[in-house]
Design a protein around this motif. Structure first.
Motif, PDB file in Angstrom:
ATOM      1  N   MET A  26     -55.238  11.633  43.556  1.00 21.61           N
ATOM      2  CA  MET A  26     -53.915  12.235  43.622  1.00 21.61           C
ATOM      3  C   MET A  26     -53.503  12.782  42.260  1.00 21.61           C
ATOM      4  O   MET A  26     -52.948  13.868  42.168  1.00 21.61           O
ATOM      5  CB  MET A  26     -52.917  11.181  44.128  1.00 21.61           C
ATOM      6  CG  MET A  26     -51.541  11.698  44.314  1.00 21.61           C
ATOM      7  SD  MET A  26     -51.530  12.852  45.689  1.00 21.61           S
ATOM      8  CE  MET A  26     -49.848  13.294  45.728  1.00 21.61           C
ATOM      9  N   ARG A  27     -53.772  11.996  41.214  1.00 22.92           N
ATOM     10  CA  ARG A  27     -53.393  12.413  39.869  1.00 22.92           C
ATOM     11  C   ARG A  27     -54.155  13.668  39.468  1.00 22.92           C
ATOM     12  O   ARG A  27     -53.601  14.564  38.826  1.00 22.92           O
ATOM     13  CB  ARG A  27     -53.667  11.278  38.898  1.00 22.92           C
ATOM     14  CG  ARG A  27     -53.209  11.570  37.505  1.00 22.92           C
ATOM     15  CD  ARG A  27     -53.385  10.389  36.606  1.00 22.92           C
ATOM     16  NE  ARG A  27     -53.001  10.748  35.256  1.00 22.92           N
ATOM     17  CZ  ARG A  27     -52.993   9.941  34.244  1.00 22.92           C
ATOM     18  NH1 ARG A  27     -53.356   8.685  34.421  1.00 22.92           N
ATOM     19  NH2 ARG A  27     -52.645  10.345  33.063  1.00 22.92           N
ATOM     20  N   GLU A  28     -55.418  13.754  39.850  1.00 21.27           N
ATOM     21  CA  GLU A  28     -56.225  14.937  39.533  1.00 21.27           C
ATOM     22  C   GLU A  28     -55.697  16.173  40.243  1.00 21.27           C
ATOM     23  O   GLU A  28     -55.694  17.272  39.682  1.00 21.27           O
ATOM     24  CB  GLU A  28     -57.686  14.696  39.892  1.00 21.27           C
ATOM     25  CG  GLU A  28     -58.358  13.665  39.007  1.00 21.27           C
ATOM     26  CD  GLU A  28     -59.769  13.367  39.464  1.00 21.27           C
ATOM     27  OE1 GLU A  28     -60.315  14.142  40.286  1.00 21.27           O
ATOM     28  OE2 GLU A  28     -60.321  12.359  39.010  1.00 21.27           O
ATOM     29  N   LYS A  29     -55.236  15.999  41.467  1.00 20.03           N
ATOM     30  CA  LYS A  29     -54.679  17.140  42.210  1.00 20.03           C
ATOM     31  C   LYS A  29     -53.417  17.666  41.509  1.00 20.03           C
ATOM     32  O   LYS A  29     -53.222  18.869  41.398  1.00 20.03           O
ATOM     33  CB  LYS A  29     -54.343  16.733  43.650  1.00 20.03           C
ATOM     34  CG  LYS A  29     -55.533  16.577  44.537  1.00 20.03           C
ATOM     35  CD  LYS A  29     -55.096  16.247  45.951  1.00 20.03           C
ATOM     36  CE  LYS A  29     -56.299  16.063  46.851  1.00 20.03           C
ATOM     37  NZ  LYS A  29     -55.902  15.749  48.224  1.00 20.03           N
ATOM     38  N   LEU A  30     -52.587  16.748  41.045  1.00 16.87           N
ATOM     39  CA  LEU A  30     -51.374  17.141  40.337  1.00 16.87           C
ATOM     40  C   LEU A  30     -51.726  17.841  39.027  1.00 16.87           C
ATOM     41  O   LEU A  30     -51.120  18.853  38.672  1.00 16.87           O
ATOM     42  CB  LEU A  30     -50.485  15.930  40.067  1.00 16.87           C
ATOM     43  CG  LEU A  30     -49.161  16.213  39.362  1.00 16.87           C
ATOM     44  CD1 LEU A  30     -48.291  17.131  40.208  1.00 16.87           C
ATOM     45  CD2 LEU A  30     -48.429  14.933  39.052  1.00 16.87           C
ATOM     46  N   GLN A  31     -52.733  17.320  38.319  1.00 14.53           N
ATOM     47  CA  GLN A  31     -53.151  17.953  37.071  1.00 14.53           C
ATOM     48  C   GLN A  31     -53.702  19.353  37.319  1.00 14.53           C
ATOM     49  O   GLN A  31     -53.417  20.283  36.561  1.00 14.53           O
ATOM     50  CB  GLN A  31     -54.201  17.092  36.357  1.00 14.53           C
ATOM     51  CG  GLN A  31     -53.623  15.867  35.698  1.00 14.53           C
ATOM     52  CD  GLN A  31     -54.694  14.994  35.063  1.00 14.53           C
ATOM     53  OE1 GLN A  31     -55.875  15.106  35.395  1.00 14.53           O
ATOM     54  NE2 GLN A  31     -54.273  14.110  34.167  1.00 14.53           N
ATOM     55  N   ARG A  32     -54.481  19.517  38.383  1.00 19.10           N
ATOM     56  CA  ARG A  32     -55.009  20.844  38.713  1.00 19.10           C
ATOM     57  C   ARG A  32     -53.886  21.796  39.107  1.00 19.10           C
ATOM     58  O   ARG A  32     -53.911  22.970  38.762  1.00 19.10           O
ATOM     59  CB  ARG A  32     -56.039  20.742  39.838  1.00 19.10           C
ATOM     60  CG  ARG A  32     -57.451  20.582  39.312  1.00 19.10           C
ATOM     61  CD  ARG A  32     -58.484  20.682  40.402  1.00 19.10           C
ATOM     62  NE  ARG A  32     -58.754  19.310  40.840  1.00 19.10           N
ATOM     63  CZ  ARG A  32     -58.712  18.895  42.095  1.00 19.10           C
ATOM     64  NH1 ARG A  32     -58.445  19.725  43.073  1.00 19.10           N
ATOM     65  NH2 ARG A  32     -58.941  17.637  42.400  1.00 19.10           N
ATOM     66  N   PHE A  33     -52.902  21.272  39.843  1.00 21.11           N
ATOM     67  CA  PHE A  33     -51.768  22.115  40.254  1.00 21.11           C
ATOM     68  C   PHE A  33     -50.962  22.591  39.047  1.00 21.11           C
ATOM     69  O   PHE A  33     -50.536  23.740  38.989  1.00 21.11           O
ATOM     70  CB  PHE A  33     -50.861  21.334  41.216  1.00 21.11           C
ATOM     71  CG  PHE A  33     -49.606  22.078  41.585  1.00 21.11           C
ATOM     72  CD1 PHE A  33     -49.658  23.138  42.464  1.00 21.11           C
ATOM     73  CD2 PHE A  33     -48.380  21.711  41.050  1.00 21.11           C
ATOM     74  CE1 PHE A  33     -48.509  23.835  42.807  1.00 21.11           C
ATOM     75  CE2 PHE A  33     -47.226  22.397  41.387  1.00 21.11           C
ATOM     76  CZ  PHE A  33     -47.292  23.453  42.268  1.00 21.11           C
ATOM     77  N   MET A  34     -50.765  21.714  38.073  1.00 20.15           N
ATOM     78  CA  MET A  34     -49.948  22.063  36.906  1.00 20.15           C
ATOM     79  C   MET A  34     -50.710  22.858  35.853  1.00 20.15           C
ATOM     80  O   MET A  34     -50.108  23.335  34.897  1.00 20.15           O
ATOM     81  CB  MET A  34     -49.373  20.792  36.258  1.00 20.15           C
ATOM     82  CG  MET A  34     -48.291  20.120  37.070  1.00 20.15           C
ATOM     83  SD  MET A  34     -46.880  21.168  37.414  1.00 20.15           S
ATOM     84  CE  MET A  34     -46.140  21.281  35.805  1.00 20.15           C
ATOM     85  N   MET A  35     -52.013  23.030  36.011  1.00 18.36           N
ATOM     86  CA  MET A  35     -52.788  23.796  35.051  1.00 18.36           C
ATOM     87  C   MET A  35     -52.296  25.241  35.010  1.00 18.36           C
ATOM     88  O   MET A  35     -52.173  25.901  36.044  1.00 18.36           O
ATOM     89  CB  MET A  35     -54.266  23.768  35.438  1.00 18.36           C
ATOM     90  CG  MET A  35     -55.189  23.475  34.307  1.00 18.36           C
ATOM     91  SD  MET A  35     -56.873  23.536  34.869  1.00 18.36           S
ATOM     92  CE  MET A  35     -57.290  21.833  34.735  1.00 18.36           C
ATOM     93  N   GLY A  36     -51.958  25.715  33.812  1.00 16.01           N
ATOM     94  CA  GLY A  36     -51.471  27.085  33.666  1.00 16.01           C
ATOM     95  C   GLY A  36     -49.986  27.236  33.909  1.00 16.01           C
ATOM     96  O   GLY A  36     -49.446  28.331  33.799  1.00 16.01           O
TER      97      GLY A  36
END
Length: 130
Positions: free
Chosen positions: A1-11
């Motif tokens: 879940m944390r990785e998905k949030l990090q990928r979403f917030m990238m950029g």
């Protein structure tokens, strides 16, 4: 879940000082709406929506400029507050007058009776009771 949030917030821009300020203002508006008019509820939701828009924005340069302008405004407000606080602390020992010509603030000691005050900036002389 944390990785998905990090990928979403990238950029994306993320959180900054202006967003924190907007969230606090939105929270205050929502609390006021509990006791006051419902106008504050809508205002709080609009401010919160704008804060989330800034947080998820991909235009990081524009958001950084907005944040920089906010910090400049915040510094002006804080310095004005500190000046007033300093004047308030000195009110027992000094009187503060403004020069009638150039509006420069002049600090004179209290308890000297009527004195002639000379402005250091423009050289205007005026008489006041200290």
């Amino acid at each position: 879940m944390r990785e998905k949030l990090q990928r979403f917030m990238m950029g994306r821009y993320g959180n900054d000082g202006l967003n924190r300020f907007l969230m606090i203002v939105a929270l205050v508006c929502l609390v006021i709406s509990l006791f006051g008019p419902s106008f504050f509820y809508m205002l709080g939701l609009i401010i919160m929506g704008y804060a989330y828009f800034r947080m998820f924005s991909r235009q990081t340069y524009k958001r950084a400029l907005e944040n920089q302008k906010f910090y400049q405004w915040e510094m002006k407000v804080k310095s004005a507050w500190n000046r007033k606080k300093k004047e308030f602390a000195q009110r027992k020992d000094y009187r503060i007058y403004k020069c009638p010509n150039c509006k420069q603030k002049i600090r004179v000691p209290k308890g000297r009776g009527k004195i002639a005050i000379v402005c250091r900036k423009c050289g205007t002389e005026f008489v006041r009771k200290s």
